[in-house]
Design an enzyme around this catalytic site. Structure first.
Site, short mmCIF file in Angstrom:
data_model
loop_
_atom_site.label_atom_id
_atom_site.label_comp_id
_atom_site.label_asym_id
_atom_site.label_seq_id
_atom_site.Cartn_x
_atom_site.Cartn_y
_atom_site.Cartn_z
N ASP A 68 2.04 3.54 7.85
CA ASP A 68 0.80 3.32 7.11
C ASP A 68 0.31 4.69 6.66
OD1 ASP A 68 -1.72 2.81 6.13
OD2 ASP A 68 -2.58 2.22 8.05
N GLU A 69 0.81 5.13 5.53
CA GLU A 69 0.55 6.49 5.08
C GLU A 69 -0.92 6.79 4.85
OE1 GLU A 69 3.04 6.37 1.66
OE2 GLU A 69 4.84 6.86 2.80
N SER A 70 -1.70 5.76 4.59
CA SER A 70 -3.12 5.97 4.33
C SER A 70 -3.89 6.41 5.57
CB SER A 70 -3.75 4.70 3.74
OG SER A 70 -3.72 3.65 4.68
#
Length: 149
Positions: free
Chosen positions: A98-100
């Site tokens: 979940d790069e965010s």
């Protein structure tokens, strides 16, 4: 593998570190600077090699092709592990799937593939009679890495 070893060394680590985005060179080419900490990719590579061996059962392939990758990724993850002030283990400052979320400590996915990489390397070494090539800490690290939920 040569470039993956250089990638690890450039990060101050040992073993094999595979890039998030790669060109033909094998080096990280993502324009997004945090991509260099998407280290779960190395665990994904290790898992793919292990699953291929499970499907094929080829002991020669395990020994000659997979073992250097399994051993290299295990060494890399072992070099990423830190001991916290309270004595627990942690892999710090990674970009999760979940790069965010930004940089996180003890990403559940990263720690899960790290644990698998370490366990699979130990098992492979046993199967191909290369136990002397296994770092004595790999099993301890695999058992101690947390999987936060």
């Amino acid at each position: 593998q040569r470039v993956a070893r250089k990638n690890a060394a450039q990060a101050g680590k040992v073993g094999l570190k595979f890039p998030w985005e790669s060109a033909v060179s094998g080096f990280e080419v993502s324009p997004w600077r945090p991509a260099a900490r998407e280290i779960h990719v190395s665990g994904d590579v290790s898992l793919a090699f292990w699953r291929y061996w499970q499907a094929s059962g080829g002991m020669q392939w395990l020994h000659e092709v997979a073992w250097p990758v399994l051993r290299g990724v295990a060494a890399y993850f072992a070099s990423e592990v830190a001991t916290t002030s309270v004595g627990s283990l942690a892999i710090r400052d990674v970009i999760d799937v979940d790069e965010s979320s930004g940089y996180v400590d003890n990403s559940a996915y990263t720690n899960a593939v790290a644990k698998l990489a370490l366990r699979h390397a130990v098992k492979a070494a046993s199967l191909i009679h290369r136990a002397e090539d296994v770092d004595a800490n790999w099993t301890r690290i695999a058992q101690g890495l947390p999987i936060p939920f």
